[in-house]
Motif scaffolding. Sequence first.
Motif, mmCIF file in Angstrom:
data_model
loop_
_atom_site.group_PDB
_atom_site.id
_atom_site.type_symbol
_atom_site.label_atom_id
_atom_site.label_comp_id
_atom_site.label_asym_id
_atom_site.label_seq_id
_atom_site.Cartn_x
_atom_site.Cartn_y
_atom_site.Cartn_z
ATOM 1 N N SER A 49 0.868 -1.209 -0.116
ATOM 2 C CA SER A 49 -0.144 -0.030 -0.030
ATOM 3 C C SER A 49 0.934 1.018 -0.059
ATOM 4 C CB SER A 49 -0.947 -0.124 1.104
ATOM 5 O OG SER A 49 -0.082 0.018 2.305
ATOM 6 N N ASN A 50 2.071 0.919 0.405
ATOM 7 C CA ASN A 50 3.009 2.220 0.504
ATOM 8 C C ASN A 50 3.671 2.484 -0.926
ATOM 9 O OD1 ASN A 50 2.316 2.869 3.126
ATOM 10 N ND2 ASN A 50 3.913 1.180 3.838
ATOM 11 N N TYR A 51 3.347 1.482 -1.771
ATOM 12 C CA TYR A 51 4.299 1.608 -3.125
ATOM 13 C C TYR A 51 3.372 2.538 -4.172
ATOM 14 C CZ TYR A 51 7.841 -1.274 -1.934
ATOM 15 O OH TYR A 51 9.193 -1.907 -1.095
ATOM 16 N N GLU A 52 4.283 3.149 -5.016
ATOM 17 C CA GLU A 52 3.617 3.811 -6.197
ATOM 18 C C GLU A 52 3.823 3.180 -7.426
ATOM 19 O OE1 GLU A 52 3.561 8.632 -7.952
ATOM 20 O OE2 GLU A 52 4.956 7.838 -6.324
ATOM 21 N N GLU A 53 3.013 3.124 -8.163
ATOM 22 C CA GLU A 53 2.853 2.419 -9.655
ATOM 23 C C GLU A 53 3.565 3.483 -10.731
ATOM 24 O OE1 GLU A 53 -0.484 0.462 -10.923
ATOM 25 O OE2 GLU A 53 -0.141 -0.987 -9.309
ATOM 26 N N MET A 54 4.741 3.133 -11.319
ATOM 27 C CA MET A 54 5.126 4.058 -12.240
ATOM 28 C C MET A 54 5.581 3.024 -13.427
ATOM 29 S SD MET A 54 5.261 7.075 -10.922
ATOM 30 C CE MET A 54 6.355 7.897 -12.277
ATOM 31 N N ILE A 55 5.432 3.861 -14.628
ATOM 32 C CA ILE A 55 5.680 3.231 -15.741
ATOM 33 C C ILE A 55 6.876 3.882 -16.572
ATOM 34 C CG2 ILE A 55 4.715 2.472 -18.224
ATOM 35 C CD1 ILE A 55 2.036 2.192 -16.906
ATOM 36 N N TYR A 56 7.764 3.312 -17.117
ATOM 37 C CA TYR A 56 8.904 3.909 -17.833
ATOM 38 C C TYR A 56 8.938 3.314 -19.398
ATOM 39 C CZ TYR A 56 10.050 5.381 -13.347
ATOM 40 O OH TYR A 56 10.097 5.819 -11.962
ATOM 41 N N GLU A 57 9.161 4.089 -20.288
ATOM 42 C CA GLU A 57 8.865 3.959 -21.811
ATOM 43 C C GLU A 57 10.478 4.253 -22.485
ATOM 44 O OE1 GLU A 57 4.303 5.437 -21.471
ATOM 45 O OE2 GLU A 57 5.510 5.307 -23.326
ATOM 46 N N GLY A 58 10.809 3.511 -23.184
ATOM 47 C CA GLY A 58 11.860 3.898 -24.020
ATOM 48 C C GLY A 58 12.254 3.008 -25.235
ATOM 49 N N TYR A 59 13.561 2.976 -25.796
ATOM 50 C CA TYR A 59 13.559 1.945 -26.831
ATOM 51 C C TYR A 59 14.871 1.363 -26.504
ATOM 52 C CZ TYR A 59 10.418 4.134 -30.111
ATOM 53 O OH TYR A 59 9.101 4.449 -30.591
ATOM 54 N N GLY A 60 15.025 -0.041 -26.631
ATOM 55 C CA GLY A 60 16.215 -0.693 -26.498
ATOM 56 C C GLY A 60 17.003 -0.740 -27.850
ATOM 57 N N PRO A 61 18.132 -1.753 -28.069
ATOM 58 C CA PRO A 61 18.833 -2.016 -29.195
ATOM 59 C C PRO A 61 17.915 -2.173 -30.497
ATOM 60 C CG PRO A 61 19.716 -3.103 -27.232
ATOM 61 C CD PRO A 61 18.383 -2.686 -26.911
ATOM 62 N N HIS A 62 18.581 -1.911 -31.530
ATOM 63 C CA HIS A 62 17.775 -2.312 -32.772
ATOM 64 C C HIS A 62 16.374 -1.801 -32.939
ATOM 65 C CE1 HIS A 62 21.314 -4.514 -33.206
ATOM 66 N NE2 HIS A 62 21.105 -5.142 -32.218
ATOM 67 N N GLY A 63 16.085 -0.639 -32.061
ATOM 68 C CA GLY A 63 14.686 0.161 -32.240
ATOM 69 C C GLY A 63 13.518 -0.548 -31.561
ATOM 70 N N ILE A 64 13.858 -1.566 -30.885
ATOM 71 C CA ILE A 64 12.823 -2.383 -30.029
ATOM 72 C C ILE A 64 12.283 -1.357 -28.800
ATOM 73 C CG2 ILE A 64 12.260 -3.955 -28.339
ATOM 74 C CD1 ILE A 64 12.522 -4.943 -31.720
ATOM 75 N N GLY B 99 4.579 8.290 -22.585
ATOM 76 C CA GLY B 99 3.880 8.221 -24.073
ATOM 77 C C GLY B 99 4.453 7.913 -25.283
ATOM 78 N N SER B 100 5.776 7.841 -25.165
ATOM 79 C CA SER B 100 6.652 7.777 -26.382
ATOM 80 C C SER B 100 6.438 6.183 -26.913
ATOM 81 C CB SER B 100 8.323 7.937 -26.141
ATOM 82 O OG SER B 100 8.635 6.852 -24.998
ATOM 83 N N VAL B 101 6.292 5.231 -26.216
ATOM 84 C CA VAL B 101 5.853 3.939 -26.873
ATOM 85 C C VAL B 101 4.654 3.375 -26.319
ATOM 86 C CG1 VAL B 101 8.452 3.748 -27.197
ATOM 87 C CG2 VAL B 101 7.202 2.652 -24.971
ATOM 88 N N GLY B 102 3.972 3.858 -25.260
ATOM 89 C CA GLY B 102 2.945 3.262 -24.730
ATOM 90 C C GLY B 102 1.969 2.891 -25.726
ATOM 91 N N PHE B 103 1.879 3.759 -26.772
ATOM 92 C CA PHE B 103 0.581 3.649 -27.643
ATOM 93 C C PHE B 103 0.825 2.405 -28.456
ATOM 94 C CE2 PHE B 103 4.064 6.132 -29.873
ATOM 95 C CZ PHE B 103 3.886 5.456 -31.007
ATOM 96 N N MET B 104 1.953 1.940 -28.427
ATOM 97 C CA MET B 104 2.303 0.470 -29.224
ATOM 98 C C MET B 104 1.661 -0.770 -28.460
ATOM 99 S SD MET B 104 6.244 1.258 -30.547
ATOM 100 C CE MET B 104 6.620 2.906 -31.161
ATOM 101 N N PHE B 105 1.211 -0.477 -27.453
ATOM 102 C CA PHE B 105 0.793 -1.845 -26.539
ATOM 103 C C PHE B 105 -0.673 -1.682 -26.352
ATOM 104 C CE2 PHE B 105 5.340 -1.030 -26.086
ATOM 105 C CZ PHE B 105 5.786 -2.372 -25.930
#
Length: 218
Positions: free
Chosen positions: A50-65, A98-104
Amino acid sequence: MATSYKPVGGVESCTLYPADAVVTALFSSEGCEVELSGTPMEVELLEDKSNYEEMIYEGYGPHGIAVLVETATDNTNRTVASVRMYFNKYGGTLGTSGSVGFMFEHKCVFKFKPTAGADLEEMELEMIDFGVDEFYAEEGEVTVYAAYESFGQIQTWIEEKGYELVSGESVRIPTDTKELTSEEREAVNKLIEHLEEDDDVTNVYTTMAESEEDEAEE
């Protein structure tokens, strides 16, 4: 083993299963206080959540994944620093929200065992009204996929029907995937492995297509 809980404030009693999505739903419900029961260790673990906050991080890995990282943290500064370090060290780049979230597609997945003699065709039609868009029945177990917003409604329906709930979870499914060579896959997997080893990280999703080996394991 399920841990039961009893909300105080007029909400019906439910059963809390050991799945991250259900634990999250418990503590993110506005105005819903809970009285936890179970072993002292189980209660302590759930109270800590209950003391934890949910966070989502977005980015690109190798080879544009595209890479989407779900975390549960009590220290966002620590978590973002760790996630950024993994991206930088293993050939990726941490992006903005929002940089990659729309892809899922954000989905919920339930597996349950209906009672003997249940009409599967009628069940599927009924569940379509709850937003279920994929329905699979095999060897006495049903698996359904729906938009994540339907999570609570589907869970309640399963419980009211008296069906045995095997699991209920949140997933993010890529709308498109990219094929990589075995060498390229290895580079992406290094990033995934180090992210998943971090205590704050709960799930890692990518747009990397599954290999033949991955499909064979399933």
